[in-house]
Design an enzyme around this catalytic site. Structure first.
Site: not given
Length: 306
Positions: A150, A222, A228, A268, A289
């Site tokens: 991640h 991602e 975020g 997002s 997330g």
């Protein structure tokens, strides 16, 4: 005892001791943990030897258990709320929870269509790696999936393409299914390096992985700049990048194998954009997330195709 409901019971043998763990609910529907330690005691020798068991009970209630239970109840409540909302979906639902919530989350999803994964792991099977959790540890309690690489692990904890590859192979060796994350920074994106970065990341992550094991892997694209931040790659950009990832996998394993790999988009993702993203040709789902913290919002994303 009749005023308490036993939610889960398990015995664990450790040397001469046996531990009985009972998770119970009282009349107020509050959960607590009861531990009974049973120690085998042998007196006398030979034919005169007698075996008995000394039992000692420990009840962890409010004061001693409150902080742990607050977090635990949060995870359990989320699962209880989510379960009926996604019970008839045709889509796969995986919750990747913190280490401390793994065991009880696994208990609570029994009999549901929800699966449980971890958020990270160490690549070594054993050794002097204080504080780390190995793939075998995760497998031993029933974990099925694990997120590897991640962006936050890469950014804050010195995760590299090489350690990602080690973790992938370690996970596969014990039967875990890796969710491999790749993605570019805003600077890399603006300088036109997106394709080069993500294809390099996936190539290195898959080094030494067989075509047979490829079937067990999920890839998540991602873009770091979208995590975020409220910013989302356009559906076209996300799909094009995922097509490049699939193309790289095809170069290594063949087109048929690449077509079978699940490649998700993360960054997002929310209920308002899930449908347009997931209906693109190469986007196979989402690594969600912040929007996954609320059961109703997450369920809307899962049920985007209704």
């Amino acid at each position: 005892m009749n005023d308490k409901e036993i939610v889960f019971s398990k015995s664990i043998k450790a040397g001469k001791r046996i531990y009985y763990l009972d998770v119970k609910k009282n009349r107020k529907d509050e959960m607590f943990l009861a531990i009974t330690e049973s120690k085998k005691v042998v007196t006398g020798e030979g034919e005169d030897a007698q075996v008995s068991f000394e039992k000692h009970k420990i009840f962890l209630y409010r004061e001693d258990f409150e902080k742990f239970m607050n977090g635990l109840n949060e995870a359990i409540n989320f699962i209880e709320e989510l379960t009926p909302l996604v019970s008839d979906t045709k889509n796969e639902v995986i919750l990747c929870v913190p280490y401390t919530d793994l065991f009880y989350s696994l208990l609570n999803v029994q009999g549901t269509n929800i699966k449980i994964g971890a958020q990270n792991m160490h690549w070594e099977e054993k050794g002097a790696y204080t504080g780390e959790v190995s793939a075998q540890m995760l497998k031993s309690i029933g974990v099925e999936y694990v997120i590897i690489g991640h962006s936050e692990r890469r950014q804050y904890f010195a995760e590299t393409d090489e350690t990602v590859n080690k973790k992938v192979k370690s996970a596969l060796a014990v039967g875990l299914k890796p969710i491999i994350c790749v993605g570019e920074t805003l600077e890399q994106r603006e300088s036109g390096q997106t394709e080069a970065i993500v294809t390099s990341q996936i190539e290195k992550a898959l080094e030494g992985v067989s075509a047979e094991d490829l079937e067990k892997i999920i890839v998540a694209y991602e873009p770091i700049w979208a995590i975020g931040t409220g910013k989302t790659a356009t559906k076209e950009d996300a799909n094009n990048t995922i097509m490049e990832i699939r193309k790289k996998i095809a170069e290594i394993y063949g087109q048929n194998e690449a077509n079978g790999v699940i490649i998700q988009y993360g960054g997002s993702v929310k209920s308002s954009n899930a449908k347009e993203l997931f209906e693109m040709s190469d986007i196979d789902g989402g690594l969600v997330g912040g929007a996954s913290l609320k059961s109703e919002e997450f369920a809307k994303i899962v049920n985007y195709d209704r």
